[in-house]
Design a protein around this motif. Sequence first.
Motif, PDB file in Angstrom:
ATOM      1  N   ALA A 123       0.826  -1.201   0.000  1.00  0.00           N
ATOM      2  CA  ALA A 123       0.000   0.000   0.000  1.00  0.00           C
ATOM      3  C   ALA A 123       0.868   1.261   0.000  1.00  0.00           C
ATOM      4  O   ALA A 123       2.067   1.190   0.277  1.00  0.00           O
ATOM      5  CB  ALA A 123      -0.916  -0.023   1.228  1.00  0.00           C
ATOM      6  N   PRO A 124       0.274   2.428  -0.283  1.00  0.00           N
ATOM      7  CA  PRO A 124       1.061   3.656  -0.396  1.00  0.00           C
ATOM      8  C   PRO A 124       1.844   4.047   0.856  1.00  0.00           C
ATOM      9  O   PRO A 124       3.021   4.393   0.756  1.00  0.00           O
ATOM     10  CB  PRO A 124      -0.004   4.713  -0.734  1.00  0.00           C
ATOM     11  CG  PRO A 124      -1.067   3.949  -1.437  1.00  0.00           C
ATOM     12  CD  PRO A 124      -1.119   2.625  -0.764  1.00  0.00           C
ATOM     13  N   LEU A 125       1.236   4.013   2.043  1.00  0.00           N
ATOM     14  CA  LEU A 125       1.938   4.469   3.241  1.00  0.00           C
ATOM     15  C   LEU A 125       3.176   3.631   3.561  1.00  0.00           C
ATOM     16  O   LEU A 125       4.255   4.187   3.808  1.00  0.00           O
ATOM     17  CB  LEU A 125       0.978   4.517   4.434  1.00  0.00           C
ATOM     18  CG  LEU A 125       0.003   5.697   4.467  1.00  0.00           C
ATOM     19  CD1 LEU A 125      -0.881   5.636   5.698  1.00  0.00           C
ATOM     20  CD2 LEU A 125       0.760   7.016   4.430  1.00  0.00           C
ATOM     21  N   PRO A 126       3.078   2.294   3.581  1.00  0.00           N
ATOM     22  CA  PRO A 126       4.306   1.513   3.776  1.00  0.00           C
ATOM     23  C   PRO A 126       5.340   1.746   2.675  1.00  0.00           C
ATOM     24  O   PRO A 126       6.549   1.733   2.947  1.00  0.00           O
ATOM     25  CB  PRO A 126       3.811   0.056   3.765  1.00  0.00           C
ATOM     26  CG  PRO A 126       2.388   0.144   4.165  1.00  0.00           C
ATOM     27  CD  PRO A 126       1.887   1.431   3.587  1.00  0.00           C
ATOM     28  N   SER A 127       4.883   1.992   1.455  1.00  0.00           N
ATOM     29  CA  SER A 127       5.812   2.237   0.351  1.00  0.00           C
ATOM     30  C   SER A 127       6.546   3.555   0.542  1.00  0.00           C
ATOM     31  O   SER A 127       7.747   3.656   0.257  1.00  0.00           O
ATOM     32  CB  SER A 127       5.053   2.243  -0.986  1.00  0.00           C
ATOM     33  OG  SER A 127       4.480   0.977  -1.246  1.00  0.00           O
ATOM     34  N   ILE A 128       5.835   4.572   1.031  1.00  0.00           N
ATOM     35  CA  ILE A 128       6.488   5.850   1.330  1.00  0.00           C
ATOM     36  C   ILE A 128       7.522   5.666   2.432  1.00  0.00           C
ATOM     37  O   ILE A 128       8.645   6.178   2.344  1.00  0.00           O
ATOM     38  CB  ILE A 128       5.441   6.906   1.735  1.00  0.00           C
ATOM     39  CG1 ILE A 128       4.564   7.282   0.543  1.00  0.00           C
ATOM     40  CG2 ILE A 128       6.119   8.151   2.306  1.00  0.00           C
ATOM     41  CD1 ILE A 128       3.421   8.208   0.900  1.00  0.00           C
ATOM     42  N   ALA A 129       7.149   4.937   3.490  1.00  0.00           N
ATOM     43  CA  ALA A 129       8.078   4.699   4.598  1.00  0.00           C
ATOM     44  C   ALA A 129       9.307   3.939   4.123  1.00  0.00           C
ATOM     45  O   ALA A 129      10.438   4.270   4.513  1.00  0.00           O
ATOM     46  CB  ALA A 129       7.365   3.923   5.706  1.00  0.00           C
ATOM     47  N   ASP A 130       9.104   2.941   3.271  1.00  0.00           N
ATOM     48  CA  ASP A 130      10.222   2.173   2.728  1.00  0.00           C
ATOM     49  C   ASP A 130      11.143   3.058   1.897  1.00  0.00           C
ATOM     50  O   ASP A 130      12.368   3.043   2.076  1.00  0.00           O
ATOM     51  CB  ASP A 130       9.681   1.021   1.880  1.00  0.00           C
ATOM     52  CG  ASP A 130      10.780   0.250   1.174  1.00  0.00           C
ATOM     53  OD1 ASP A 130      11.399  -0.626   1.805  1.00  0.00           O
ATOM     54  OD2 ASP A 130      11.041   0.537  -0.021  1.00  0.00           O
TER      55      ASP A 130
END
Length: 225
Positions: A123-130
């Motif tokens: 999902a977008p939020l985990p991808s941003i954090a990564d």
Amino acid sequence: MNRLWKEFSKGLWKDLPPFKLVLGLCPVLAVTKTADNGLGMGLAVIFVLTLSNFMISIVRNLIPAKVRIACFIVIVASLVVAVELLMQAFAYPLYQQLGIFVPLIVVNCLILGRAEAFASRNAPLPSIADGLGMGIGFTLSLTFLGALRELLGTGEVFGNQVMGASFEPFSFMVEAPGAFVCLGVLLALMNWMTNLQRRRKGLKAVEGPGHDCASCGACSHGQKA
């Protein structure tokens, strides 16, 4: 929140890109003559990596599997063009120093590896954090290596004289062979520290950097059975 912190923090040490995953070594070796260059390149990578992860995560279910890599490259290339224009407008001397390595961010294996292994599956939020964590870890690595080479090669760090007048600079360190030597020493040090941590936990030592990379998925080591 715990998952977001986990995805963010892994790029700061556990999966530190140049030293643990051994990804993105071209700019690591080429642009780290000074700490300024390393920091500038790292900030550009943070911008591209974080936004590309976010955008790819949003459209991941719309992209046909057969053309996903081409689509990833188009997204990354668009962001790199934006970075080039921003650097030309606000940091032109740095843009001139980095030269061809700014557009080469498009094919940086770290960015494409995170797009394929993580952003296209999450999902977008985990991808941003990564992306943000990996980008910051990459930036810290480049800046540290650049500062080390600059210190040993010129006696300066960020253009400020650090060593005394009696210091004899190792000009070798700001040349291409010096980059390989510094990187090799740091890789050996990181490998030794990793093995030391594993022995303290009663785990088997790894053979080299990049073997503890199940979360990456960019090579055969990270593939699940």
